[in-house]
Design a protein around this motif. Sequence first.
Motif, PDB file in Angstrom:
ATOM      1  N   ILE A 252       2.556   7.842  -3.128  1.00 37.24           N
ATOM      2  CA  ILE A 252       3.582   8.086  -2.186  1.00 37.24           C
ATOM      3  C   ILE A 252       3.565   9.325  -1.657  1.00 37.24           C
ATOM      4  O   ILE A 252       3.208  10.452  -2.292  1.00 37.24           O
ATOM      5  CB  ILE A 252       4.984   7.793  -2.843  1.00 37.24           C
ATOM      6  N   SER A 253       3.393   9.685  -0.462  1.00 33.44           N
ATOM      7  CA  SER A 253       3.366  10.806   0.355  1.00 33.44           C
ATOM      8  C   SER A 253       5.054  11.478   0.442  1.00 33.44           C
ATOM      9  O   SER A 253       5.811  10.675   0.333  1.00 33.44           O
ATOM     10  CB  SER A 253       2.806  10.775   1.562  1.00 33.44           C
ATOM     11  N   ILE A 254       4.930  12.798   0.551  1.00 32.09           N
ATOM     12  CA  ILE A 254       6.316  13.632   0.722  1.00 32.09           C
ATOM     13  C   ILE A 254       6.442  14.500   1.747  1.00 32.09           C
ATOM     14  O   ILE A 254       5.517  15.321   2.150  1.00 32.09           O
ATOM     15  CB  ILE A 254       6.544  14.328  -0.752  1.00 32.09           C
ATOM     16  N   SER A 255       7.514  14.399   2.383  1.00 39.27           N
ATOM     17  CA  SER A 255       7.743  15.222   3.562  1.00 39.27           C
ATOM     18  C   SER A 255       9.031  16.278   3.091  1.00 39.27           C
ATOM     19  O   SER A 255      10.074  15.742   2.647  1.00 39.27           O
ATOM     20  CB  SER A 255       8.192  14.376   4.793  1.00 39.27           C
TER      21      SER A 255
ATOM     22  N   ILE B 193       3.465  18.331  -1.439  1.00 38.37           N
ATOM     23  CA  ILE B 193       3.979  17.850  -0.271  1.00 38.37           C
ATOM     24  C   ILE B 193       2.887  17.731   0.597  1.00 38.37           C
ATOM     25  O   ILE B 193       1.786  18.193   0.812  1.00 38.37           O
ATOM     26  CB  ILE B 193       5.049  18.682   0.523  1.00 38.37           C
ATOM     27  N   ASP B 194       3.239  16.779   1.591  1.00 38.37           N
ATOM     28  CA  ASP B 194       2.207  16.323   2.620  1.00 38.37           C
ATOM     29  C   ASP B 194       2.641  16.709   4.105  1.00 38.37           C
ATOM     30  O   ASP B 194       1.913  16.695   4.992  1.00 38.37           O
ATOM     31  CB  ASP B 194       1.905  14.813   2.643  1.00 38.37           C
TER      32      ASP B 194
ATOM     33  N   ASN C  11       0.713  -1.243   0.185  1.00 36.95           N
ATOM     34  CA  ASN C  11      -0.111   0.060  -0.172  1.00 36.95           C
ATOM     35  C   ASN C  11       0.818   1.358   0.031  1.00 36.95           C
ATOM     36  O   ASN C  11       1.513   1.758   0.964  1.00 36.95           O
ATOM     37  CB  ASN C  11      -1.061   0.149   1.516  1.00 36.95           C
ATOM     38  N   THR C  12       0.980   1.962  -1.139  1.00 34.82           N
ATOM     39  CA  THR C  12       2.267   3.064  -1.303  1.00 34.82           C
ATOM     40  C   THR C  12       1.783   4.354  -0.462  1.00 34.82           C
ATOM     41  O   THR C  12       2.539   5.121  -0.036  1.00 34.82           O
ATOM     42  CB  THR C  12       2.154   3.399  -2.831  1.00 34.82           C
ATOM     43  N   SER C  13       0.371   4.329   0.105  1.00 35.16           N
ATOM     44  CA  SER C  13       0.186   5.559   1.044  1.00 35.16           C
ATOM     45  C   SER C  13       1.065   5.304   2.496  1.00 35.16           C
ATOM     46  O   SER C  13       0.851   6.343   2.991  1.00 35.16           O
ATOM     47  CB  SER C  13      -1.188   5.611   1.396  1.00 35.16           C
ATOM     48  N   LEU C  14       1.457   4.193   2.680  1.00 32.75           N
ATOM     49  CA  LEU C  14       2.389   4.011   3.738  1.00 32.75           C
ATOM     50  C   LEU C  14       3.905   3.986   3.779  1.00 32.75           C
ATOM     51  O   LEU C  14       4.383   4.043   4.530  1.00 32.75           O
ATOM     52  CB  LEU C  14       2.037   2.665   4.221  1.00 32.75           C
TER      53      LEU C  14
END
Length: 554
Positions: A459-462, A481-482, A427-430
């Motif tokens: 994918i999320s980005i920091s 970005i997230d 699960n790429t959201s993780l």
Amino acid sequence: MYRDDTFNPMEVIVNHSSALVYVIDLQTYEIIYANNKCKDEFGDIVGNICYKVLQKNEHAPCSFCPMQRSATPSNYEMGTIFEWENKNSINGRTYFFNDRVVEWRDKRKVKIQIGLDITIQKELEEKISKLAYFDTLTNLPNRDSIKISMQQTISKNCEFNSILFIDLDNFKLVNDIKGHDAGDIVLVETKNRIQKCIEQNNTLGRVGGDKFVILAEINCREKNHAMQLAKNLSKKILQKLQKPYIVNDYKFFITASIGIVIFNNEVSSCDELMKFADSAVANAKKEGKNRFCFFDPKLQQTIIEKAKLTDEIRTAIHNEEFVLYYQSQIFFNETPKVIAVEALVRWRHQTKGIISPASFIPLAEESGLIIELGKWILQEAIKQLKLWENDTQKRDWRISVNISIKQFEAEDFIENLQLILDQYRINTSLLRLELTENLLINDIDRALEKLFQLKSMGISISIDDFGTGYSSLAYLKILPIDELKIDQSFVHDIVQNSNDEIITQTIISIGQKFGLDIIAEGVETQEQCDRLLSMGCNLFQGYLFQKPTEVEFI
């Protein structure tokens, strides 16, 4: 055999040959036969002494002729052969000669000498050699040629000499503003200016791009004297290069950084010298450019240690000596709860134990090994997410992975990441990738393209260490970005330092305005945690909650 007994076929063949063919008496050096080609080149030479008519201003047997070097050439045995080359002093052409001792019809011992004109081949060899050992733009010796000269100087001399490595500062601006033709004009002019500064015993070469090298064979007995001469020459060159360059009515001001190495025959190789000079140039640039620096012998050990460590890192990647530690990321609502972890690499060294990333990541970055290491880290983190799918406690945990700028900028970064995701099907959201603000400096358009590709993959980005790099509200509007991560340098003194408190409060407010998660890293005390909570931050990472640990202890 022939109807005309006067016809001699060999005579016809020899006289129509393009080679020089003549017969020379080994006792008297008299030419007793010459074909038509000889006569065309040198006139009617039969009956004359060979060295007087076949060369200019020769009054004795030629030293370059193998047979004539002997005091008694007539003592050579029949069938003796010599092969040699000579550039003729009369017509300027180069010949390859084949000499053979034979018995002539009157029992005289002679040599038959055949000369093939190889002038064109020699000119081609010279052109090839020039291409191999000379820079085509400046006609200066290139890197290979300079290295040969250095090695010769090292091997033959126990006295002190020097090399000066000259690297133009900000030369790229010339190419960017006026194009590469203008850049070439500047490089040629630079060569001319440097040549006016050096002595006859100095060799100037261009070793690539905007880099020049001077090999100064000064042969000083005292090292201090050699240093003073190199210092004086460097000052002279810097002064010459500071004068404006006029190219197509455009005025450029260019400076240079110079690295100096003083050496004698104790140095092991020219490669070592070049490496030392390159280090000295790097120091000159670090100190502000437009200056010279001597190679510091103390740096030698540093260079050796860095090279050794680089090899060890490469081997460690191959041998899978690296391991991922994880540090919890805590969400505060009414009670603290682990919602994510950050993957942090450690080196499990065979003799030194666990090594912190601070000891190897900078060198991995510098050497480019961070790309291979970063790929391994991504794969291990994604593999861990797959393993946690069957863990009721951890299956919803997100893993954050640091991505270096070099790794992110690699052409195949997205492709390699997609291959790993296809392999594990998580699960790429993780998966959250932590990037620094500075990734936008080099090519913002390409960076944005990749960021949007990552978002399209789920994918999320920091943005890691926010506030320490290329911070700009303008890019926050366009970056997909997230999360913003408050750097620990602000968190550390947030209770005592009002400036850090103001910066932290500003970052939190900005993040909230843009609807981003805000996480503070490096939280070590309850006071820091309370102050951050009061500011509106409710995501934390730090020793207060958990030190980085191996996965089984999470």
